[in-house]
Write a protein that holds these residues in place. Structure first.
Motif, PDB file in Angstrom:
ATOM      1  N   ALA A  88       0.911  -1.048  -0.140  1.00 43.68           N
ATOM      2  CA  ALA A  88      -0.103  -0.091  -0.026  1.00 43.68           C
ATOM      3  C   ALA A  88       0.738   1.114   0.091  1.00 43.68           C
ATOM      4  N   PHE A  89       1.832   1.192   0.699  1.00 39.03           N
ATOM      5  CA  PHE A  89       3.009   2.420   0.915  1.00 39.03           C
ATOM      6  C   PHE A  89       3.807   2.349  -0.175  1.00 39.03           C
ATOM      7  N   LEU A 342       8.659   3.702   6.422  1.00 41.85           N
ATOM      8  CA  LEU A 342       7.517   3.848   5.770  1.00 41.85           C
ATOM      9  C   LEU A 342       6.968   5.055   5.600  1.00 41.85           C
ATOM     10  N   LYS A 343       6.262   5.704   4.738  1.00 39.86           N
ATOM     11  CA  LYS A 343       5.502   6.719   5.070  1.00 39.86           C
ATOM     12  C   LYS A 343       3.955   6.401   4.508  1.00 39.86           C
ATOM     13  N   PRO A 344       2.990   6.607   5.482  1.00 42.95           N
ATOM     14  CA  PRO A 344       1.473   6.074   5.220  1.00 42.95           C
ATOM     15  C   PRO A 344       0.906   7.018   4.121  1.00 42.95           C
ATOM     16  N   ARG A 345       0.174   6.411   3.556  1.00 41.49           N
ATOM     17  CA  ARG A 345      -0.631   7.294   2.467  1.00 41.49           C
ATOM     18  C   ARG A 345      -2.177   6.628   2.235  1.00 41.49           C
ATOM     19  N   ALA A 346      -2.715   7.418   1.668  1.00 44.23           N
ATOM     20  CA  ALA A 346      -4.149   6.896   1.279  1.00 44.23           C
ATOM     21  C   ALA A 346      -4.165   5.933   0.123  1.00 44.23           C
ATOM     22  N   ALA A 347      -4.184   4.710   0.436  1.00 40.78           N
ATOM     23  CA  ALA A 347      -3.926   3.334  -0.686  1.00 40.78           C
ATOM     24  C   ALA A 347      -4.545   2.279  -0.129  1.00 40.78           C
ATOM     25  N   THR A 348      -4.509   1.168  -1.015  1.00 38.59           N
ATOM     26  CA  THR A 348      -4.763  -0.105  -0.804  1.00 38.59           C
ATOM     27  C   THR A 348      -3.670  -1.023  -1.071  1.00 38.59           C
TER      28      THR A 348
END
Lengths: 436, 262
Positions: A88-89, A342-348
């Protein structure tokens, strides 16, 4: 328990508890004359709602939370969740960290397979109620199995901190990585374990196997260079070849009244088979030379369609896991950092790895802060439920001449061929055979 | 020691992951010796052979989550002279007790397409909420050494020696530098019961509470420390306290305080 009713020509066989499986379920078989009219693998394991309470949790939490789905294969849950989150990230974990993950997975395979081969499955072939009963006549063999299992657990403890629910796995890698010198003792033990695994393959290949083969659709991961553990494409012997992220386009889950585990099927063709037999039959060429040779000497072809022989395949995989663990340790160089940032982001993100019992699929969707919006988890045993039922149909139909007692025991064995983990999908398997 | 007959051991499973009873099979060096001292009378994961009760010692894994299991635990209690619960599910309701803070019907419909087939209680509760428990063994999972200690204590009729002190004491004994003071890593060690051997700090991470609350924990003080020294938010505290022992009194109360503040 056997109940015969001579007046109505019915026979009912009830097993109040099918043992030597991980979890709680029941088996129901109905016979009308010479025909099997209904087979149900009933799963009573109380639902625990993991996918629901993952919603709202942080992206850092699934490895520890989902490990608690199964005490027998926690590493599988940790690996599938990490891969899905990293997907995802947009992060890939490579080099020595990737190798250490593979090593941790080898440890789980050795422990879980040795448990099943020696403590849960072998007693069926030799006619004992349990490995403890078996130990009275075969003390050295049971001891060998326990030693093998122990080495898997020791490797798990070294890398993971403890054998059940390891504490050292985090998204992006590990909290702490071992120094090269820390592998010194385990290396010697793994060499002994490899010998024990080799002896295991020989030992189990001498068992008597029911003459039973089916035209299964095998599904497993396949990787160009490796026997699959953490990565690969999802393939089958009937034309499936997809990326992990396409899983839900090809597989569906159904909720049936008799089970608290969802049943999976391939949308195009129906029931399919996951686990050691599928992995082996789709990836023979990527086993180590030693494992290939042991398989040949044990009389296995490159494809094995007899589920009763899964005990041989599991032994070959145990041998491979020892061999592979030794290779990884020999090549190991301590990485500079124990994890990748890791850098979170809006994703699946999507992840699928090879748990000891077969493919384990995870999918997570996140908002921009890395909070989980939705989660989906498909464990191997729920994928095998349909095929277990099919096996029982076929096996009972060709085994009607057996006495009720033998039929019952062999049906239990046919279920144990799959090493079903009902905690992943329950412990109280009732076998109920009705004959009209 | 000679006995007229071997004591009968039974192992029971309720809602759980199987890991705590697997700990018994993970005693690879001791398993056959245990089987020599006790009669493994009912342990389905290991054996088809089931001997009828009553049982001298029952080990109970898992929490109560269905009406059927609420009845079954009563039968287990009636059939057991001594009943010991093993693990966080049986002693605190486990991770599945996260439902206790929400509407369970909502949870059912997230996971299952046909919610009408699912028969589930509103709360996941520890065994001691239903029957008298002789001894509770903590941990997610339990420690093998503590399990062996409980078994031998039972065999010799003495009280098991499992300290109720905090993980901090185990760190000091192990010689691990405090991860919270030295590195600013959030850690539940000061309020969590010992038993794991202070594993996490030795692996460079903060304790995440597998063994549940220690005796008389000062959760208010720890939470204040997390917030003032480590910049932790109420949500961070809520998440940390709501895992495998979320429904254990001190963790539950502290998490509810932060839930209200959010």
């Amino acid at each position: 328990m056997t109940v015969s009713n001579k007046r109505s020509k019915t026979r009912t066989i009830k097993v109040e508890a099918l043992a030597r499986v991980e979890g709680e379920g029941a088996m129901y078989i109905k016979l009308k004359g010479d025909k099997v009219s209904d087979v149900k693998l009933k799963i009573y394991e109380p639902p625990r709602f993991f996918e629901a309470f993952l919603q709202g949790r942080a992206y850092t939490e699934p490895p520890d939370i989902t490990a608690r789905i199964c005490g027998i294969c926690p590493v599988a849950y940790q690996m599938s969740s990490c891969h899905a989150i990293e997907d995802a990230f947009g992060v890939r974990v490579e080099g020595p960290l990737r190798e250490l993950r593979r090593l941790l997975y080898c440890a789980e395979w050795i422990e879980s397979h040795a448990l099943h081969i020696y403590l849960l499955h072998a007693p069926d072939f030799l006619g004992y109620e349990s490995a403890i009963h078996m130990a009275a006549d075969y003390p050295e063999i049971v001891q060998r199995g326990l030693e093998l299992k122990k080495t898997g657990n020791e490797l798990m403890t070294l890398l993971g901190g403890r054998e059940i629910h390891p504490i050292n796995v985090r998204v992006g890698g590990f909290y702490r990585v071992p120094r090269v010198s820390e592998f010194k003792d385990i290396r010697e033990k793994l060499k002994q374990a490899r010998e024990a695994a080799l002896a295991t393959v020989k030992w189990v290949s001498g068992f008597n196997f029911a003459d039973f083969e089916q035209d299964y659709e095998f599904v497993a991961l396949a990787h160009p260079e490796e026997y699959p553990l953490n990565e690969g494409r999802l393939v089958s012997n009937k034309g499936l070849d997809i990326a992990v992220r396409e899983y839900e386009e090809h597989f569906s889950e159904e909720h049936e009244p008799h089970s608290t585990a969802l049943h999976s099927r391939l949308a195009a063709r129906g029931p399919y088979f996951v686990g050691p037999l599928a992995r082996y039959s789709l990836n023979f060429d990527r086993l180590s030379p030693l494992a290939q040779e042991a398989a040949r000497e044990a009389g296995l072809a490159k494809v094995c369609r007899n589920p009763f022989k899964s005990i041989i395949v599991r032994s070959v995989e145990t041998l491979y896991a020892c061999d592979e663990a030794l290779r990884i340790i020999a090549d190991y160089e301590m990485p500079e950092k124990p994890f990748v940032e890791l850098k979170p982001r809006a994703a699946t993100g999507y992840g699928c790895t090879e748990a000891p019992r077969g493919i384990l699929y995870h999918r997570y969707s996140f908002d921009e802060t890395g909070t989980i919006l939705s989660a989906k988890i498909v464990p191997p045993t729920s994928q095998n439920q349909k095929v277990i039922e099919q096996d029982l149909y076929g096996f009972v139909a060709q085994s009607l001449k057996l006495s009720d007692q033998d039929l019952q025991w062999q049906c239990e064995q046919a279920i144990r061929n799959y090493d079903p983990c009902i905690s992943c999908a329950t412990h109280f398997l009732k076998l109920h055979v009705e004959r009209d | 020691m000679t006995r007229a007959r071997k004591p009968k051991l039974a192992v029971w499973k309720f809602a759980s992951c199987d890991g705590c009873q697997l700990s018994l099979l993970d005693c690879e060096d001791e398993l056959l010796a245990i089987a020599g001292e006790v009669e493994i009378a009912n342990f389905l994961e290991a054996s088809r052979a089931v001997v009828k009760g009553p049982y001298d010692l029952s080990l109970v894994e898992g929490s109560i989550t269905t009406p059927h299991d609420a009845k079954r635990i009563q039968q287990v209690r009636r059939a057991s002279k001594t009943l010991v619960t093993i693990g966080a599910c049986a002693t605190a309701g486990g991770i599945q007790a996260l439902r206790n803070f929400k509407d369970v019907q909502e949870f059912v419909s997230v996971v299952y397409a046909q919610p009408k087939y699912i028969d589930s209680l509103a709360k996941s509760t520890p065994i001691a909420d239903h029957v008298f428990v002789d001894f509770e063994l903590r941990g997610c999972p339990i420690s093998k050494q503590q399990l062996l200690e409980v078994l031998s204590a039972f065999l010799y009729g003495r009280k098991p020696n499992t300290p109720a002190s905090s993980v901090c004491l185990e760190c000091k004994r192990r010689g691990t530098t405090c991860v919270m003071v030295a590195q600013g890593t959030a850690c539940l060690g000061p309020v969590t019961q010992a038993g794991c051997g202070a594993l996490c700090p030795a692996y460079n991470r903060g304790c995440y509470g597998c063994f549940g609350p220690m005796e008389t924990p000062n959760t208010v003080s720890l939470a204040a420390w997390w917030q003032t020294e480590l910049d932790a938010s109420d949500l961070d505290l809520l998440r940390a306290l709501r895992t495998f022992n979320a429904y254990a009194g001190p963790f539950r109360k502290e998490s509810e305080a932060h839930d209200r503040k959010q």
